[in-house]
Design a protein around this motif. Structure first.
Motif, PDB file in Angstrom:
ATOM      1  N   ALA A  69      -5.586   0.096  -1.323  1.00  0.00           N
ATOM      2  CA  ALA A  69      -5.468   0.289   0.160  1.00  0.00           C
ATOM      3  C   ALA A  69      -6.561  -0.342   0.747  1.00  0.00           C
ATOM      4  O   ALA A  69      -6.048  -0.894   1.671  1.00  0.00           O
ATOM      5  CB  ALA A  69      -5.079   1.602   0.352  1.00  0.00           C
ATOM      6  N   VAL A  70      -7.780  -0.152   0.380  1.00  0.00           N
ATOM      7  CA  VAL A  70      -8.900  -0.558   1.159  1.00  0.00           C
ATOM      8  C   VAL A  70      -9.031  -2.003   1.094  1.00  0.00           C
ATOM      9  O   VAL A  70      -8.890  -2.630   2.241  1.00  0.00           O
ATOM     10  CB  VAL A  70     -10.238   0.002   0.788  1.00  0.00           C
ATOM     11  CG1 VAL A  70     -11.313  -0.809   1.236  1.00  0.00           C
ATOM     12  CG2 VAL A  70     -10.377   1.360   0.880  1.00  0.00           C
ATOM     13  N   VAL A  71      -8.460  -2.648   0.186  1.00  0.00           N
ATOM     14  CA  VAL A  71      -8.489  -4.302   0.184  1.00  0.00           C
ATOM     15  C   VAL A  71      -7.460  -4.706   1.035  1.00  0.00           C
ATOM     16  O   VAL A  71      -7.531  -5.566   1.692  1.00  0.00           O
ATOM     17  CB  VAL A  71      -8.415  -4.572  -1.447  1.00  0.00           C
ATOM     18  CG1 VAL A  71      -8.169  -6.176  -1.479  1.00  0.00           C
ATOM     19  CG2 VAL A  71      -9.331  -4.187  -2.133  1.00  0.00           C
ATOM     20  N   ALA A  72      -6.173  -4.052   0.815  1.00  0.00           N
ATOM     21  CA  ALA A  72      -5.049  -4.727   1.533  1.00  0.00           C
ATOM     22  C   ALA A  72      -5.130  -4.358   2.892  1.00  0.00           C
ATOM     23  O   ALA A  72      -5.068  -5.175   3.935  1.00  0.00           O
ATOM     24  CB  ALA A  72      -3.596  -3.933   1.015  1.00  0.00           C
ATOM     25  N   GLU A  73      -5.252  -2.951   3.382  1.00  0.00           N
ATOM     26  CA  GLU A  73      -5.510  -2.755   4.688  1.00  0.00           C
ATOM     27  C   GLU A  73      -6.795  -3.313   5.283  1.00  0.00           C
ATOM     28  O   GLU A  73      -6.628  -4.006   6.695  1.00  0.00           O
ATOM     29  CB  GLU A  73      -5.542  -1.119   4.885  1.00  0.00           C
ATOM     30  CG  GLU A  73      -4.532  -0.421   4.316  1.00  0.00           C
ATOM     31  CD  GLU A  73      -3.240  -0.420   5.243  1.00  0.00           C
ATOM     32  OE1 GLU A  73      -3.088  -1.204   6.057  1.00  0.00           O
ATOM     33  OE2 GLU A  73      -2.496   0.635   4.893  1.00  0.00           O
ATOM     34  N   GLY A  74      -7.816  -3.633   4.681  1.00  0.00           N
ATOM     35  CA  GLY A  74      -8.997  -4.110   5.244  1.00  0.00           C
ATOM     36  C   GLY A  74      -8.481  -5.609   5.506  1.00  0.00           C
ATOM     37  O   GLY A  74      -8.922  -6.083   6.681  1.00  0.00           O
TER      38      GLY A  74
ATOM     39  N   MET B 265      -2.591  12.077  -0.002  1.00  0.00           N
ATOM     40  CA  MET B 265      -2.159  10.628  -0.517  1.00  0.00           C
ATOM     41  C   MET B 265      -0.695  10.609   0.173  1.00  0.00           C
ATOM     42  O   MET B 265      -0.398   9.558   0.427  1.00  0.00           O
ATOM     43  CB  MET B 265      -2.205  10.376  -1.902  1.00  0.00           C
ATOM     44  CG  MET B 265      -3.651  10.291  -2.412  1.00  0.00           C
ATOM     45  SD  MET B 265      -4.578   9.092  -1.409  1.00  0.00           S
ATOM     46  CE  MET B 265      -3.412   7.392  -1.739  1.00  0.00           C
ATOM     47  N   LEU B 266       0.096  11.642  -0.046  1.00  0.00           N
ATOM     48  CA  LEU B 266       1.712  11.588   0.106  1.00  0.00           C
ATOM     49  C   LEU B 266       1.541  11.429   1.886  1.00  0.00           C
ATOM     50  O   LEU B 266       2.296  10.729   2.464  1.00  0.00           O
ATOM     51  CB  LEU B 266       2.228  13.014  -0.088  1.00  0.00           C
ATOM     52  CG  LEU B 266       2.409  13.202  -1.447  1.00  0.00           C
ATOM     53  CD1 LEU B 266       3.065  14.402  -1.714  1.00  0.00           C
ATOM     54  CD2 LEU B 266       3.531  12.094  -2.122  1.00  0.00           C
ATOM     55  N   ALA B 267       0.599  11.933   2.649  1.00  0.00           N
ATOM     56  CA  ALA B 267       0.653  11.804   4.031  1.00  0.00           C
ATOM     57  C   ALA B 267       0.320  10.302   4.381  1.00  0.00           C
ATOM     58  O   ALA B 267       0.831   9.721   5.314  1.00  0.00           O
ATOM     59  CB  ALA B 267      -0.574  12.704   4.804  1.00  0.00           C
ATOM     60  N   GLU B 268      -0.614   9.817   3.831  1.00  0.00           N
ATOM     61  CA  GLU B 268      -0.980   8.173   3.853  1.00  0.00           C
ATOM     62  C   GLU B 268       0.120   7.403   3.285  1.00  0.00           C
ATOM     63  O   GLU B 268       0.552   6.303   4.190  1.00  0.00           O
ATOM     64  CB  GLU B 268      -2.106   7.843   2.863  1.00  0.00           C
ATOM     65  CG  GLU B 268      -3.479   7.893   3.709  1.00  0.00           C
ATOM     66  CD  GLU B 268      -3.466   7.164   4.916  1.00  0.00           C
ATOM     67  OE1 GLU B 268      -3.689   5.928   4.620  1.00  0.00           O
ATOM     68  OE2 GLU B 268      -3.676   7.676   6.004  1.00  0.00           O
ATOM     69  N   ALA B 269       0.908   7.881   2.498  1.00  0.00           N
ATOM     70  CA  ALA B 269       2.200   7.075   2.162  1.00  0.00           C
ATOM     71  C   ALA B 269       3.211   6.975   3.354  1.00  0.00           C
ATOM     72  O   ALA B 269       3.644   6.083   3.667  1.00  0.00           O
ATOM     73  CB  ALA B 269       2.828   7.650   0.834  1.00  0.00           C
ATOM     74  N   ALA B 270       3.276   8.456   4.008  1.00  0.00           N
ATOM     75  CA  ALA B 270       4.089   8.593   5.313  1.00  0.00           C
ATOM     76  C   ALA B 270       3.813   7.395   6.171  1.00  0.00           C
ATOM     77  O   ALA B 270       4.386   6.976   6.820  1.00  0.00           O
ATOM     78  CB  ALA B 270       4.300   9.893   5.645  1.00  0.00           C
ATOM     79  N   HIS B 271       2.246   7.519   6.263  1.00  0.00           N
ATOM     80  CA  HIS B 271       1.739   6.583   7.321  1.00  0.00           C
ATOM     81  C   HIS B 271       2.154   5.269   7.086  1.00  0.00           C
ATOM     82  O   HIS B 271       2.512   4.665   8.013  1.00  0.00           O
ATOM     83  CB  HIS B 271       0.092   6.969   7.219  1.00  0.00           C
ATOM     84  CG  HIS B 271      -0.547   6.059   8.135  1.00  0.00           C
ATOM     85  ND1 HIS B 271      -2.080   6.184   8.124  1.00  0.00           N
ATOM     86  CD2 HIS B 271      -0.201   5.149   9.365  1.00  0.00           C
ATOM     87  CE1 HIS B 271      -2.462   5.288   9.068  1.00  0.00           C
ATOM     88  NE2 HIS B 271      -1.491   4.712   9.730  1.00  0.00           N
ATOM     89  N   SER B 272       1.768   4.599   5.929  1.00  0.00           N
ATOM     90  CA  SER B 272       2.172   3.203   5.540  1.00  0.00           C
ATOM     91  C   SER B 272       3.747   3.011   5.832  1.00  0.00           C
ATOM     92  O   SER B 272       4.088   2.003   6.369  1.00  0.00           O
ATOM     93  CB  SER B 272       1.893   3.127   3.934  1.00  0.00           C
ATOM     94  OG  SER B 272       0.405   3.097   3.910  1.00  0.00           O
ATOM     95  N   ALA B 273       4.590   3.951   5.356  1.00  0.00           N
ATOM     96  CA  ALA B 273       6.079   3.919   5.878  1.00  0.00           C
ATOM     97  C   ALA B 273       6.208   3.663   7.147  1.00  0.00           C
ATOM     98  O   ALA B 273       7.094   2.945   7.765  1.00  0.00           O
ATOM     99  CB  ALA B 273       6.911   5.003   5.230  1.00  0.00           C
TER     100      ALA B 273
ATOM    101  N   VAL C 133       0.613  -1.130   0.016  1.00  0.00           N
ATOM    102  CA  VAL C 133      -0.004  -0.067  -0.057  1.00  0.00           C
ATOM    103  C   VAL C 133       0.741   1.250   0.045  1.00  0.00           C
ATOM    104  O   VAL C 133       0.537   2.204  -0.682  1.00  0.00           O
ATOM    105  CB  VAL C 133      -1.093  -0.085   1.261  1.00  0.00           C
ATOM    106  CG1 VAL C 133      -1.716   1.494   1.410  1.00  0.00           C
ATOM    107  CG2 VAL C 133      -1.999  -1.012   1.254  1.00  0.00           C
ATOM    108  N   GLY C 134       1.936   1.194   0.656  1.00  0.00           N
ATOM    109  CA  GLY C 134       2.710   2.374   0.703  1.00  0.00           C
ATOM    110  C   GLY C 134       3.475   2.766  -0.607  1.00  0.00           C
ATOM    111  O   GLY C 134       3.534   3.929  -1.160  1.00  0.00           O
TER     112      GLY C 134
END
Length: 326
Positions: A125-130, A40-48, A24-25
């Motif tokens: 991301a919804v599929v993977a994180e879910g 979306m960049l913030a969410e990328a940082a979240h995944s990192a 997802v990241g």
């Protein structure tokens, strides 16, 4: 579920969460760059940050597996709490810090976005994180059922901080996707990039709350937390049911890791008990506790023959010979 099976289930949960975060990241980062979405960049940082945390958690599981030695006679179970504390710092600094930074920049930006890539990334991301969230939730529900607790009560009282970190991260990831989706969608509708910035800041605030909660839980376990009320009641019943025990005067417990528990009990014994009978009683208590409490136990009994005797300055503990291992 035995301690060993639970340990392996925890490892699988962490691995699934780590794999989901890496996938997802990468997708979020690409979408953020293509679409120009700060949310979306913030969410990328979240995944990192979450991926870094999974590495911390896997390290904690490996370190905690080391056997007891002369310097650590009760094992290395508290390694789980140390690395979980580092994971909380990782969420706070890497995830929340970058999200706030991106959000503040976006508030003053007038850049136009191409939201299609962001929507595709959100769907992936919804599929993977879910999937990762459902895995963590299933494990927590199973543990709660085994301990005869409600799920929320188990989450609050469980000494297995590793599963809690995975569950909280996955829950936060799902909520973060909602914030990111709202930021992208409202920005597209209004043409104002301010909403993207608000989405990023909301993600950062969410990560701060989770990081503080996990940090406080890790601190409480690091400094030594007692067994749950239900476990303590079970220990009391086992000790007080033994022939020759007049009363349980004092009971102290402390977790030395999710799978390890120290039990220290001061008991008033019948005046007629001989020294060898006292030792047999301690062994019997240890055996029964090992049968009923699915943890590695370190049981110490402090016998006395009078209820009103004050605790001696230096106690002479009698320890049973049996120990629960896996």
């Amino acid at each position: 579920m035995t301690s060993r099976n639970q340990h392996e289930a925890t490892r699988r949960t962490v691995l699934i969460a780590g794999a989901a975060n890496i996938l997802v990241g990468v997708v979020k980062l690409a979408a953020g760059i293509i679409s120009g979405s700060s949310a979306m960049l913030a969410e990328a940082a979240h995944s990192a940050a979450d991926t870094l945390d999974q590495l911390f958690l896997l390290t904690s599981l490996r370190q905690a597996d080391r056997p007891a030695d002369d310097d650590h006679p009760f094992g290395h179970g508290q390694e789980r709490y140390f690395w979980s504390l580092l994971a909380a710092f990782g969420i706070f600094i890497a995830g929340a810090g970058f999200s706030f930074f991106e959000g503040i920049l976006a508030l003053g930006s007038t850049a136009h976005e191409n939201p299609l890539a962001a929507y595709i990334a959100l769907a992936v991301a919804v599929v993977a994180e879910g999937t990762s969230f459902l895995r963590a939730l299933r494990q927590v529900r199973g543990e709660a059922k085994d301990s005869h607790q409600e799920v929320l009560d188990h989450v609050n009282t469980s000494p297995d901080i590793t599963v809690k970190v995975a569950l909280f991260e996955d829950s936060t990831a799902v909520v973060g996707l909602v914030f990111a989706g709202l930021g992208v969608g409202i920005t597209q509708l209004t043409g104002s990039n301010v909403w993207n910035g608000i989405g990023s800041i909301a993600i950062g605030a969410l990560l701060v709350v989770v990081a503080v909660k996990l940090g406080l839980d890790s601190k409480e376990l690091l400094i030594g937390r007692a067994a749950s009320a239900g476990t303590q009641q079970l220990i009391r019943e086992v000790i007080e049911s033994q022939p020759g025990v007049n009363a349980l005067l004092e009971l102290q417990t402390m977790h030395m890791g999710p799978d390890s528990l120290i039990i220290a009990a001061r008991v008033a014994l019948n005046d007629d008990l001989r020294a060898d009978q006292t030792e047999d009683l301690a062994d019997e208590v240890d055996r029964k506790l090992a049968d009923q409490v699915p943890l590695q136990l370190h049981v110490f009994i402090d016998p006395t023959q009078k209820r009103d005797d004050p605790p001696p300055p230096e106690r002479s503990w009698t320890r049973g010979t049996a120990r629960r291992t896996w």
